[in-house]
Design an enzyme around this catalytic site. Structure first.
Site, PDB file in Angstrom:
ATOM      1  N   ASP A  74       0.872  -1.173   0.000  1.00  0.00           N
ATOM      2  CA  ASP A  74       0.000   0.000   0.000  1.00  0.00           C
ATOM      3  C   ASP A  74       0.910   1.223   0.000  1.00  0.00           C
ATOM      4  O   ASP A  74       2.128   1.112  -0.190  1.00  0.00           O
ATOM      5  CB  ASP A  74      -0.993  -0.046   1.172  1.00  0.00           C
ATOM      6  N   HIS A  75       0.329   2.403   0.225  1.00  0.00           N
ATOM      7  CA  HIS A  75       1.122   3.647   0.199  1.00  0.00           C
ATOM      8  C   HIS A  75       2.200   3.651   1.276  1.00  0.00           C
ATOM      9  O   HIS A  75       3.292   4.170   1.068  1.00  0.00           O
ATOM     10  CB  HIS A  75       0.193   4.844   0.378  1.00  0.00           C
TER      11      HIS A  75
ATOM     12  N   ARG B 209       7.217 -33.279  10.273  1.00  0.00           N
ATOM     13  CA  ARG B 209       6.143 -32.886  11.196  1.00  0.00           C
ATOM     14  C   ARG B 209       5.514 -31.543  10.808  1.00  0.00           C
ATOM     15  O   ARG B 209       4.351 -31.288  11.102  1.00  0.00           O
ATOM     16  CB  ARG B 209       6.674 -32.834  12.631  1.00  0.00           C
ATOM     17  N   HIS B 210       6.292 -30.737  10.109  1.00  0.00           N
ATOM     18  CA  HIS B 210       5.757 -29.424   9.710  1.00  0.00           C
ATOM     19  C   HIS B 210       4.712 -29.556   8.602  1.00  0.00           C
ATOM     20  O   HIS B 210       3.775 -28.774   8.541  1.00  0.00           O
ATOM     21  CB  HIS B 210       6.903 -28.491   9.296  1.00  0.00           C
TER      22      HIS B 210
ATOM     23  N   THR C 281       2.648  -1.454   8.967  1.00  0.00           N
ATOM     24  CA  THR C 281       3.071  -2.343  10.055  1.00  0.00           C
ATOM     25  C   THR C 281       3.318  -3.773   9.587  1.00  0.00           C
ATOM     26  O   THR C 281       3.910  -4.561  10.320  1.00  0.00           O
ATOM     27  CB  THR C 281       1.964  -2.422  11.125  1.00  0.00           C
TER      28      THR C 281
ATOM     29  N   HIS D 266       9.787 -24.014   8.721  1.00  0.00           N
ATOM     30  CA  HIS D 266       8.692 -24.615   9.496  1.00  0.00           C
ATOM     31  C   HIS D 266       7.309 -24.331   8.900  1.00  0.00           C
ATOM     32  O   HIS D 266       6.437 -25.184   8.962  1.00  0.00           O
ATOM     33  CB  HIS D 266       8.716 -24.084  10.939  1.00  0.00           C
TER      34      HIS D 266
ATOM     35  N   CYS E 298       3.006  -3.253   4.027  1.00  0.00           N
ATOM     36  CA  CYS E 298       2.169  -2.112   4.405  1.00  0.00           C
ATOM     37  C   CYS E 298       2.903  -1.405   5.546  1.00  0.00           C
ATOM     38  O   CYS E 298       4.084  -1.674   5.769  1.00  0.00           O
ATOM     39  CB  CYS E 298       0.747  -2.548   4.767  1.00  0.00           C
TER      40      CYS E 298
HETATM   41  C1  RB5 Z   1      -1.936   2.714   6.538  1.00  0.00           C
HETATM   42  O1  RB5 Z   1      -2.003   3.902   7.231  1.00  0.00           O
HETATM   43  C2  RB5 Z   1      -1.733   1.553   7.497  1.00  0.00           C
HETATM   44  O2  RB5 Z   1      -2.860   1.377   8.292  1.00  0.00           O
HETATM   45  C3  RB5 Z   1      -1.401   0.291   6.740  1.00  0.00           C
HETATM   46  O3  RB5 Z   1      -0.288   0.497   5.960  1.00  0.00           O
HETATM   47  C4  RB5 Z   1      -1.087  -0.944   7.554  1.00  0.00           C
HETATM   48  O4  RB5 Z   1      -0.128  -0.671   8.525  1.00  0.00           O
HETATM   49  C5  RB5 Z   1      -2.236  -1.671   8.081  1.00  0.00           C
HETATM   50  O5  RB5 Z   1      -2.108  -2.704   8.730  1.00  0.00           O
END
Ligand code: RB5
Length: 139
Positions: free
Chosen positions: A7-8, A131-132, A66, A97, A64
């Protein structure tokens, strides 16, 4: 084939990763996004997953802010195992794994240099099976 999606908030890291692969003469498929204009990560997870699922040898690198949203969205697909990896050890286990077919990275919390290290480990580690395999079948 390596499939890139972001994403951005992951755009900048994705571009850095794409350049790294280009410099290594490794072809990638970039399903977007193509600018820092705000977009919705599920849309790009969907595009990325569709490409990854075209060939069992494909691997996705999704980014993204996070990494959480991309991982949640990608793992809605029964044949996708998307793993958010924040260090090389986790990246190794993601493959050995979990047989992950998508590496997820947190664009707002990871520098390119570390991302490249993680990517190299992810791409060179192999599934151990045994096992995995049994555990993966239970997912
Ligand atoms: C975008 O602001 C943010 O929410 C997205 O990139 C991501 O971290 C969502 O999980």
């Amino acid at each position: 084939m390596i499939i890139l999606a972001s994403d951005h908030a992951g755009y900048e890291l994705k571009e850095g990763i794409k350049k790294f692969f280009n410099d290594e003469n490794i072809i990638t498929i970039d399903v977007g996004t193509y600018s820092k204009e705000p977009v919705d990560y599920p849309d790009f997870a969907k595009k990325g997953c569709a490409k990854v699922l075209e060939d069992p040898r494909n691997v996705g690198i999704f980014i993204c802010g996070t990494g959480l949203g991309m991982a949640i969205a990608a793992n809605r697909n029964p044949k996708i195992r998307a793993t958010l990896c924040t260090d090389v050890n986790i990246a190794s286990y993601a493959r050995t794994h979990n047989d992950a077919n998508v590496l997820v990275l947190p664009g707002r919390y990871m520098k390119l240099k570390k991302a490249i290290k993680i990517i190299k480990v992810f791409l060179t580690s192999e599934f151990e099976g045994g096992r995995h395999s049994r555990r993966i079948k239970k997912l």
